[in-house]
Write an enzyme that holds these catalytic residues in place. Structure first.
Site, mmCIF file in Angstrom:
data_model
loop_
_atom_site.group_PDB
_atom_site.id
_atom_site.type_symbol
_atom_site.label_atom_id
_atom_site.label_comp_id
_atom_site.label_asym_id
_atom_site.label_seq_id
_atom_site.Cartn_x
_atom_site.Cartn_y
_atom_site.Cartn_z
ATOM 1 N N HIS A 1 5.022 7.759 -28.093
ATOM 2 C CA HIS A 1 4.055 8.613 -27.398
ATOM 3 C C HIS A 1 4.221 10.085 -27.827
ATOM 4 C CE1 HIS A 1 1.528 10.219 -24.228
ATOM 5 N NE2 HIS A 1 2.523 10.994 -23.832
ATOM 6 N N GLU B 1 -5.985 16.592 -10.909
ATOM 7 C CA GLU B 1 -6.701 16.924 -12.145
ATOM 8 C C GLU B 1 -8.204 17.121 -11.944
ATOM 9 O OE1 GLU B 1 -4.877 15.238 -15.712
ATOM 10 O OE2 GLU B 1 -6.895 15.065 -16.546
ATOM 11 N N GLU C 1 6.510 17.279 -25.880
ATOM 12 C CA GLU C 1 6.003 17.672 -24.554
ATOM 13 C C GLU C 1 6.596 19.013 -24.123
ATOM 14 O OE1 GLU C 1 3.509 16.022 -23.357
ATOM 15 O OE2 GLU C 1 3.794 13.841 -23.446
ATOM 16 N N LYS D 1 5.233 22.716 -15.174
ATOM 17 C CA LYS D 1 4.492 21.544 -14.693
ATOM 18 C C LYS D 1 4.300 21.614 -13.183
ATOM 19 C CE LYS D 1 3.344 16.837 -15.110
ATOM 20 N NZ LYS D 1 3.463 15.560 -15.762
ATOM 21 N N HIS E 1 -3.551 9.841 -27.806
ATOM 22 C CA HIS E 1 -3.799 8.523 -27.199
ATOM 23 C C HIS E 1 -4.602 7.641 -28.160
ATOM 24 C CE1 HIS E 1 -3.193 9.983 -22.756
ATOM 25 N NE2 HIS E 1 -2.073 9.884 -23.426
ATOM 26 N N ASN F 1 -2.778 17.949 -20.947
ATOM 27 C CA ASN F 1 -3.114 16.894 -21.908
ATOM 28 C C ASN F 1 -3.365 17.448 -23.302
ATOM 29 O OD1 ASN F 1 -3.090 14.209 -20.838
ATOM 30 N ND2 ASN F 1 -4.578 14.965 -19.356
ATOM 31 N N ARG G 1 0.822 -1.229 0.000
ATOM 32 C CA ARG G 1 0.000 0.000 0.000
ATOM 33 C C ARG G 1 0.846 1.264 0.000
ATOM 34 N NH1 ARG G 1 -2.894 -3.162 3.791
ATOM 35 N NH2 ARG G 1 -4.580 -4.253 2.714
ATOM 36 N N HIS H 1 -3.178 15.251 -26.347
ATOM 37 C CA HIS H 1 -3.154 13.859 -25.888
ATOM 38 C C HIS H 1 -4.444 13.104 -26.204
ATOM 39 C CE1 HIS H 1 0.356 15.355 -23.841
ATOM 40 N NE2 HIS H 1 0.608 14.199 -23.270
ATOM 41 N N ARG I 1 -5.205 20.989 -14.282
ATOM 42 C CA ARG I 1 -4.148 20.059 -14.751
ATOM 43 C C ARG I 1 -4.462 19.437 -16.110
ATOM 44 N NH1 ARG I 1 -0.614 15.553 -11.406
ATOM 45 N NH2 ARG I 1 0.480 14.777 -13.249
ATOM 46 N N LYS J 1 1.635 11.091 -11.802
ATOM 47 C CA LYS J 1 0.725 10.198 -12.533
ATOM 48 C C LYS J 1 1.490 8.918 -12.822
ATOM 49 C CE LYS J 1 -2.502 13.220 -14.925
ATOM 50 N NZ LYS J 1 -2.948 13.733 -16.250
HETATM 51 P P1 NAD Z 1 10.197 5.212 -23.106
HETATM 52 O O1 NAD Z 1 10.187 5.096 -21.654
HETATM 53 O O2 NAD Z 1 9.694 4.068 -23.919
HETATM 54 O O3 NAD Z 1 11.696 5.552 -23.565
HETATM 55 C C1 NAD Z 1 11.952 5.740 -24.929
HETATM 56 C C2 NAD Z 1 13.078 4.821 -25.439
HETATM 57 O O4 NAD Z 1 14.330 5.388 -25.075
HETATM 58 C C3 NAD Z 1 13.065 3.431 -24.848
HETATM 59 O O5 NAD Z 1 13.468 2.517 -25.847
HETATM 60 C C4 NAD Z 1 14.108 3.518 -23.759
HETATM 61 O O6 NAD Z 1 14.666 2.271 -23.433
HETATM 62 C C5 NAD Z 1 15.125 4.417 -24.387
HETATM 63 N N1 NAD Z 1 15.969 5.178 -23.490
HETATM 64 C C6 NAD Z 1 15.612 5.776 -22.333
HETATM 65 N N2 NAD Z 1 16.615 6.536 -21.868
HETATM 66 C C7 NAD Z 1 17.649 6.382 -22.731
HETATM 67 C C8 NAD Z 1 18.948 6.922 -22.796
HETATM 68 N N3 NAD Z 1 19.366 7.822 -21.921
HETATM 69 N N4 NAD Z 1 19.742 6.533 -23.800
HETATM 70 C C9 NAD Z 1 19.301 5.645 -24.741
HETATM 71 N N5 NAD Z 1 18.077 5.140 -24.755
HETATM 72 C C10 NAD Z 1 17.254 5.499 -23.757
HETATM 73 O O7 NAD Z 1 9.384 6.489 -23.608
HETATM 74 P P2 NAD Z 1 9.275 7.990 -23.063
HETATM 75 O O8 NAD Z 1 9.066 8.806 -24.263
HETATM 76 O O9 NAD Z 1 10.364 8.314 -22.130
HETATM 77 O O10 NAD Z 1 7.933 7.957 -22.188
HETATM 78 C C11 NAD Z 1 6.699 7.678 -22.788
HETATM 79 C C12 NAD Z 1 5.765 7.154 -21.732
HETATM 80 O O11 NAD Z 1 5.586 8.155 -20.730
HETATM 81 C C13 NAD Z 1 4.392 6.801 -22.236
HETATM 82 O O12 NAD Z 1 3.993 5.564 -21.720
HETATM 83 C C14 NAD Z 1 3.510 7.909 -21.707
HETATM 84 O O13 NAD Z 1 2.200 7.500 -21.496
HETATM 85 C C15 NAD Z 1 4.201 8.255 -20.433
HETATM 86 N N6 NAD Z 1 3.926 9.617 -19.952
HETATM 87 C C16 NAD Z 1 3.553 9.754 -18.664
HETATM 88 C C17 NAD Z 1 3.335 11.016 -18.147
HETATM 89 C C18 NAD Z 1 3.002 11.186 -16.696
HETATM 90 O O14 NAD Z 1 2.634 12.293 -16.297
HETATM 91 N N7 NAD Z 1 3.137 10.163 -15.895
HETATM 92 C C19 NAD Z 1 3.502 12.142 -18.967
HETATM 93 C C20 NAD Z 1 3.895 11.961 -20.281
HETATM 94 C C21 NAD Z 1 4.107 10.677 -20.772
HETATM 95 N N1 GLY Z 2 1.287 14.581 -18.547
HETATM 96 C C1 GLY Z 2 0.106 15.194 -18.102
HETATM 97 C C2 GLY Z 2 0.012 15.318 -16.634
HETATM 98 O O1 GLY Z 2 0.934 14.981 -15.920
HETATM 99 O O2 GLY Z 2 -0.981 15.762 -16.137
#
Ligand code: NAD
Ligand code: GLY
Length: 364
Positions: A269, A241, A189, A231, A256, A249, A125, A252, A245, A147
């Site tokens: 993404h 949100e 982003e 942010k 999405h 998006n 938890r 998005h 907030r 998130k």
């Molecule tokens: P990802 O985590 O898939 O990373 C992208 C690629 O880069 C992967 O292949 C990874 O292994 C590689 N990589 C990472 N760091 C590296 C480095 N330093 N050198 C070489 N390769 C590297 O993708 P992302 O774009 O980082 O994140 C996308 C995800 O984030 C989605 O699932 C999206 O929904 C989520 N997201 C979440 C929020 C939130 O608020 N929580 C906001 C935006 C996006």
């Molecule tokens: N990436 C959108 C949020 O964190 O609200």
């Protein structure tokens, strides 16, 4: 020995859940001297790409802080942001009989960060976690704000929790190994913060997009810091949100739908968000918030960042069907983040016929 500039700090103010975001080059090595969550064990969660690059320096830095440091290495890719992969984190924790005095470290991009945060929210938890984002996208967005979650085949990020990390460490040096396509995805982003919140930042991105693509250290440092400031400001006002907030998006809702419609991992993404912003800009113009010149200007910047500006031809009805599952939808009515004026966003519904016309135009 390389001498690095001291870390810059942005704070996210959430009462007892407040935490710092540290930004600088070479911070992985400097973590040995940082105030880290106190515990006797740490589990570093990473993936098959990032682990070989950065687990060793992170584990070395953590050695003085924890008696036991273990690593769990997940498969790489958005298509693995699922229950079975999440289960591997729980397996690793239980196989080691990890107790509540265990800290999770998310070392990787947004996929690792979102899953590690969700695991930390659920395990016993709630155990503490630290974000060590290694993609531009994760440093400017996903590691900040709490998130966490996984995808469902029918909808992106549909299962998750709000759960804040205790610290975010953005080591800009890790961006050196990021593939160019991923750097562009992160810029989506960064760009989004302009039209929704800060046109001064938008002007700066326009003037510096080539420097960002060339990984100029000062440009990257500014982009990460300003993005995190915006942010932190938004999340500090609306953590869960309830209203404001949702502007984060922007792009998005369409994005999405592209990701789910194409199958996770086909479009990155950030690419889906970049293209989704073009659609959201077109819709904003139809709704009277911005003029054609602004749509053109912002679309040109998205293209210069190396992002797609035309959506996949899924068909307008398929887009609408997928978007009805969006988390902002209410009683089946899709709500879009649109630009009410440059630098200001609002969330509102739009007639299906108008949205379908925008989709047809943007996917031509
Ligand atoms: P990802 O985590 O898939 O990373 C992208 C690629 O880069 C992967 O292949 C990874 O292994 C590689 N990589 C990472 N760091 C590296 C480095 N330093 N050198 C070489 N390769 C590297 O993708 P992302 O774009 O980082 O994140 C996308 C995800 O984030 C989605 O699932 C999206 O929904 C989520 N997201 C979440 C929020 C939130 O608020 N929580 C906001 C935006 C996006
Ligand atoms: N990436 C959108 C949020 O964190 O609200």
């Amino acid at each position: 020995m390389t001498v690095h500039a001291p870390a810059e700090q942005v704070r996210i103010e959430l009462g007892e859940r407040s935490y710092p975001i540290l930004i600088g080059a070479g911070l992985l090595e400097q973590m040995a001297g940082m105030a880290l969550p106190k515990a006797h064990a740490a589990l570093v969660v990473t993936n098959t790409t990032v682990g070989p690059l950065y687990v060793q320096p992170l584990a070395a830095a953590l050695a003085g802080h924890y008696q036991q440091i273990d690593t769990v290495t997940l498969p790489d890719g958005e298509e693995h942001k699922t229950w079975p992969t999440l289960q591997r984190i729980f397996d690793a924790l239980l196989e080691r009989a990890s107790d509540r005095k265990t800290v999770l470290y998310a070392l990787g991009g947004g996929v690792v960060g979102d899953m590690t945060g969700f695991a930390a929210a659920c395990y016993m938890r709630g155990v503490p976690f630290v974000q060590v984002p290694t993609t531009l996208l994760a440093q400017v967005d996903s590691s900040v704000g709490g998130k966490t979650g996984i995808n469902h085949p029918l909808g992106k990020n549909m299962i998750g929790a709000f759960y804040q990390p205790q610290l975010v460490v953005c080591d800009l040096a890790t961006l050196a190994t990021l593939p160019a396509r991923e750097l562009s995805a992160g810029l989506a982003e960064v760009i989004k913060y302009g039209p929704i919140y800060d046109m001064g930042f938008f002007d700066w991105i326009e003037a510096n997009v080539d420097a960002l693509l060339a990984r100029d250290p000062q440009a990257l440092a500014h982009a990460v810091r300003r993005s995190c400031e915006i942010k932190a400001d938004v999340v500090g006002q609306d953590e869960r949100e309830a209203g404001l907030r949702a502007i984060l998006n922007f792009g998005h809702t369409f994005g999405h739908a592209i990701e789910a419609g194409m199958g996770y991992g086909q479009w990155l993404h950030g690419e889906a968000v970049g293209c989704g912003m073009v659609m959201a800009l077109a819709l904003s113009r139809e709704l009277g918030g911005i003029d054609a010149a602004f749509v053109e200007r912002a679309t040109a910047l998205i293209a210069r960042a190396g992002l797609p500006t035309h959506g996949p031809k899924l068909g307008a009805q398929r887009y609408l069907e997928l978007m009805r599952l969006d988390k902002k939808a209410e009683a089946g009515e899709i709500r879009f983040v649109v630009i009410a004026a440059p630098g200001r966003a609002q969330v509102r519904p739009a007639p299906d016929a108008l949205v379908a016309a925008v989709i047809d135009r943007c996917c031509a």
